[in-house]
Design a protein around this motif. Structure first.
Motif: not given
Length: 195
Positions: A52, A54, A68-69, A75, A80-81, A83, A125, A130, A135-136
């Protein structure tokens, strides 16, 4: 060839002074090292088709980044994720209960160089999305196509940490650690608890 001069003090009876003797010293250029003794460069790993796209929001530490995707995927977009980079562990610098560990700041600085704020990256991924902290988990490639997880291990800035059952790139990252350890790169030669 350069020369190295060795100055020897001769006895007064011998020559009555200083005698200089020069011996040749070979200069070895990095490109002159035989191919068999060099660490082979890894075969590039193309950005996976299922990764993906980002944008890098910030780097938390050597093995955790906020992304951020910018397109649909695992995501969420426009959020904001955090990772956690899969299969690796960099020395700790943010744990308030621990002192900053050997090579932690260098690992964070390297991740910041590989994933500058605002740059484009790609995240892939594995079987679990998770970890137990929420957390991712992901593998990350930067805008130049560098596989960041592997690059940190290959440079001796991270160790392998297997997050079962996520093993998509585990053997590749283990090979990078073996090469770094054999060459004494980074923490493998500078951190006593890593030897």
């Amino acid at each position: 060839m350069r020369s190295r001069c060795v100055v020897a003090l001769a006895g007064a009876a011998a020559l009555g002074g200083l005698v200089a003797a020069c011996e040749p010293v070979p200069v070895v250029r990095p490109d002159a090292v035989p191919a068999a003794s060099r660490t082979p460069a890894p075969t590039p790993l193309a950005i996976p088709k299922d990764a993906q796209r980002v944008t890098v929001s910030w780097v938390t530490d050597g093995d955790t980044v906020a992304l951020r995707a910018v397109r649909r995927g695992v995501l969420p977009q426009a959020v904001d994720t955090h990772v956690r980079l899969l299969e690796i562990d960099t020395p700790e610098s943010k744990d308030p209960d621990l002192p900053v560990q050997c090579f932690a700041l260098r690992a964070t600085a390297a991740t910041e160089r590989l994933l500058p704020q605002g740059s484009t990256a790609w995240v892939q991924t594995d079987r679990e999305l998770h970890d137990r902290y929420g957390r991712t988990l992901g593998y990350v490639w930067n805008e130049r196509g560098v596989f960041v997880n592997e690059a940190l291990v290959r440079r001796g800035l991270a160790r392998v940490l297997f997050y079962r059952p996520n093993d998509r790139h585990l053997e590749r990252i283990r090979a990078a650690e073996s090469a770094a350890r054999s060459a004494g790169r980074g923490l493998w030669s500078h951190c006593p608890d890593s030897r």
